[in-house]
Design a protein around this motif. Structure first.
Motif, PDB file in Angstrom:
ATOM      1  N   ASP A 293      21.610  67.119  37.119  1.00 14.59           N
ATOM      2  CA  ASP A 293      20.041  66.645  36.602  1.00 14.59           C
ATOM      3  C   ASP A 293      19.173  66.244  37.934  1.00 14.59           C
ATOM      4  OD1 ASP A 293      19.747  63.205  37.032  1.00 14.59           O
ATOM      5  OD2 ASP A 293      21.917  64.059  37.273  1.00 14.59           O
ATOM      6  N   LYS A 294      17.811  66.587  37.604  1.00 16.94           N
ATOM      7  CA  LYS A 294      16.958  66.330  38.581  1.00 16.94           C
ATOM      8  C   LYS A 294      15.606  65.971  37.992  1.00 16.94           C
ATOM      9  CE  LYS A 294      18.707  67.279  42.585  1.00 16.94           C
ATOM     10  NZ  LYS A 294      18.975  66.295  43.620  1.00 16.94           N
ATOM     11  N   GLY A 295      15.202  64.650  37.957  1.00 14.95           N
ATOM     12  CA  GLY A 295      14.146  64.295  37.243  1.00 14.95           C
ATOM     13  C   GLY A 295      14.278  64.424  35.589  1.00 14.95           C
ATOM     14  N   ASP A 296      13.322  64.832  34.810  1.00 17.18           N
ATOM     15  CA  ASP A 296      13.784  65.347  33.410  1.00 17.18           C
ATOM     16  C   ASP A 296      14.181  66.499  33.016  1.00 17.18           C
ATOM     17  OD1 ASP A 296      13.211  64.175  30.712  1.00 17.18           O
ATOM     18  OD2 ASP A 296      11.248  64.920  30.614  1.00 17.18           O
ATOM     19  N   ARG A 297      14.898  67.099  34.159  1.00 15.77           N
ATOM     20  CA  ARG A 297      15.224  68.446  34.004  1.00 15.77           C
ATOM     21  C   ARG A 297      17.048  68.548  33.889  1.00 15.77           C
ATOM     22  NH1 ARG A 297      12.821  72.858  37.606  1.00 15.77           N
ATOM     23  NH2 ARG A 297      11.412  73.023  36.196  1.00 15.77           N
ATOM     24  N   SER A 298      17.439  69.301  33.175  1.00 13.66           N
ATOM     25  CA  SER A 298      19.069  69.258  33.301  1.00 13.66           C
ATOM     26  C   SER A 298      19.451  70.663  33.611  1.00 13.66           C
ATOM     27  CB  SER A 298      19.570  68.764  32.105  1.00 13.66           C
ATOM     28  OG  SER A 298      20.921  68.941  31.887  1.00 13.66           O
TER      29      SER A 298
END
Length: 654
Positions: free
Chosen positions: A543-548
């Motif tokens: 995950d990075k921020g609101d991104r998977s």
């Protein structure tokens, strides 16, 4: 959008008779993958480095995004705090041997206070009766000057609304490897950093040892991906990998930590420390290689843009794998900056219900809380979880739970959580949960509440030239610089720990290569079985921020075309309908037999905003692995898992 790198078959490549040069290599061992990792990991890693001999470095990666912000808050409370709290436990067992054998230690355990961490390292050495180590501090990541804050405000304004005055808790850029390399060249025994990119902990020693130019992109990219394999510690050695019946990991309680042997061309062989448990094979390496990657052709770091689209992963011996073929492109012009700011309060409360009607009573308790808690007290939704019914796989808005028909679960724990702009509103949530003891449904018990300040995260790009790395040494190294022209005493160049025969000579792999070739269509087509994807592939979530990102890696090359055909962006988007992804992007990597899916907007804002117990979305890979896959019967022998050799466990379609 479908990003196809090429159409090369995912057969295993041929392994040269030697895994690389027998001289001039560099060993890099990792002894921590996050803040709070096991403190006994370093001992077997250092013992293995000593046994192998030759230039070697020990790295500690202990700094996640939120860890740094919490460390900054700790430093504000105590000027001598703000570095890794387990620093003593990590270094004490190995510091003497590292100094005696000239194994430099490089760690981002300085966090928000590298100078204080450096002082503590010196104090540990004194307490152990050791010679004073040369300790270097690499700084420059903290954006604190008025000029830097002005540039930061301008950059943030381009990304969203301005932050309130005085709200910033920390602002740091991701520095690269050059400061670390400079410190080692000057003779540092221990290099303490704050926020540097995780792979840079490995790239820095490689720069110092090999004397690479800062624009030798292919070699830098190879070392970057070696660092990426190392940075999460035991994950590449079977940690965070086991799935009983599908992925067996021996002696998991003693899982080992990794060591990479980096060659002069940037390729590496990765293996695990002597006498440890776990397993390291092409599957564990592929999972870690794709962890937290988005576009495999453009992994951005401060040092280089790495491209693994043509990379090869090859077994070279027991618990040893070689990574080669990584390409590099010029580094980004800007640095990534993370800005953490005060963002209200998080309140959580839990209560358990058991026995007949437990689920109905837990649902009723949730309805009581929703009616009692004023929406004006909070920022965003009131999350309600029924642990044992629907929790981790639910969403903050509660859509998944509402769609799930009420059942008769007999052991349910109700959890509620919400973000609040002030502590008073957060306090009301915890009090209402506690009041369920006497004002709620029958049989509730085991109330637990939690209240803590919350940090928000904003990211932006920052001019590289406005955040130069600085290096400060406690003293000049008495034995000269470390690296290409440094002194190594009696240490010799490290041998490669394992060598194997040519891959084509191994019957299992030769057979696999022939099966992966395109099959002549059969008329009539063979019978098929519908299975769960988990039997044909494995993967991991990052995950990075609101991104998977979710990798899907075929167990066997012959299965990869089925994944490409059936696991479309549309199919994955349907599988995540309750998470409402704003975009799903698929990247194909035929050389690795893998697909990387990047899902935007599925984490309810990400780890710093989401109310989910699994705010990183770690469990989401199993949402993909639960998808159905239709497999022709001739390919069934390549499946894994319980019952794969029993026809009654799978539906047959003719």
């Amino acid at each position: 959008m479908d990003h196809r790198q090429d159409t090369i078959s995912a057969t295993a490549p041929t392994l040269p008779s030697s895994t690389g040069s027998t001289s001039g290599g560099l060993l890099v061992g990792c002894a921590a993958g996050f803040s709070g990792d096991r403190t006994d990991a370093a001992r077997p890693v250092v013992d293995t480095l000593i046994r192998l001999g030759g230039p070697a470095v020990l790295i500690f990666e202990t700094l996640a995004e939120r860890t740094l912000a919490l460390a900054q808050l700790a430093r504000q409370r105590d000027p001598e705090a703000g570095y890794e709290p387990l620093l003593d436990e990590m270094l004490r067992p190995v510091l003497a041997d590292c100094l005696a054998h000239r194994i430099p230690i490089v760690g981002n355990f300085g966090a928000a206070n590298p100078p204080a961490a450096a002082r503590r390292v010196a104090a540990i050495a004194a307490e152990l009766g050791l010679r004073p180590p040369v300790v270097a501090v690499v700084a420059g990541d903290a954006l604190v000057s008025p000029a830097q804050r002005a540039l930061l405000s301008a950059a943030l304004a381009q990304e969203g609304p301005p932050l309130p005055e005085g709200a910033i808790a920390s602002a740091n850029v991701y520095l690269g490897a050059e400061g670390i390399a400079d410190a080692l060249r000057q003779g540092a025994d221990v290099v303490v950093t704050g926020r540097v990119a995780d792979p840079s902990l490995t790239v820095g020693p490689a720069l110092a040892h090999f004397g690479w130019a800062p624009d030798d992109w292919d070699r830098l990219a190879g070392a970057t991906m070696a660092g990426h394999l190392l940075e999460c510690g035991a994950q590449v050695c079977g940690g965070y990998y086991a799935d009983p019946g599908f992925k067996e990991v021996p002696d998991l309680s003693r899982v080992g930590f990794p060591i990479a042997r980096i060659d002069a061309d940037g390729a590496c062989t990765i293996f695990k420390a002597d006498g440890t448990g776990g397993c390291l094979d092409v599957h564990t390496v592929k999972e870690q290689l794709l962890y937290e990657l988005h576009d495999p052709a453009a992994y951005l770091t401060p040092d280089v843009i790495a491209d693994i689209s043509a990379a090869t992963v090859t077994p070279v011996g027991p618990d040893a794998v070689r990574l080669a073929g990584v390409r590099g492109h010029p580094r980004p012009a800007s640095l990534k900056a993370n800005v953490f700011y005060a963002n209200g309060w998080l309140a959580e409360g839990e209560i358990s219900y058991a026995g007949p009607g437990a689920e109905a009573r837990a649902r009723l308790a949730g309805e009581v809380l929703r009616a009692r808690l004023d929406t004006r007290d909070r920022q965003g939704p009131l999350r309600i979880d029924l642990i044992g019914v629907m929790s981790v796989l639910g969403d903050d808005a509660g859509d998944a739970l509402r769609r799930r028909a009420a059942g008769d679960a007999s052991d349910v724990r109700l959890r509620v959580a919400a973000n609040h702009p002030d502590r008073a509103g957060a306090d009301r949530l915890t009090r209402e949960v506690t009041a369920l003891y006497t004002c709620g449904p029958a049989g509730g018990g085991g109330v637990r509440t939690n209240l803590r300040p919350r940090l928000g995260l904003r990211s932006c790009l920052f001019p590289r030239e406005q955040a130069p790395a600085t290096v400060t040494l406690s003293s000049v190294g008495s034995e000269g610089g470390w690296g290409r022209n440094g002194a190594w005493g009696s240490r010799r160049d490290p041998p490669c720990p394992v060598e194997g025969p040519r891959l084509a000579d191994r019957p299992a792999f030769a057979e696999a290569a022939s099966i992966a070739a395109p099959l002549t269509p059969l008329v009539p087509p063979p019978p098929t079985r519908q299975i769960q994807l988990r039997a044909a592939a494995h993967g991991r979530t990052g995950d990075k921020g609101d991104r998977s990102n979710i990798s899907v890696i075929a167990w066997h090359p012959a299965l990869y075309p089925l994944l490409v055909e059936q696991l479309t962006e549309e199919a994955v988007a349907r599988q995540f309908a309750s998470r409402r992804p704003t975009r799903v992007t698929r990247y194909l990597m035929p050389r690795l037999g893998a697909i990387n899916f990047v899902l935007d907007g599925v984490l309810d804002g990400g780890v710093n905003d989401a109310l989910n117990l699994d705010s990183h979305g770690k469990a989401l890979s199993f949402v993909v692995l639960a998808m159905p896959l239709t497999v022709p019967e001739p390919l069934l022998p390549w499946l894994r898992g319980p019952g794969m050799d029993h026809n009654e466990t799978m539906e047959t379609h003719r």
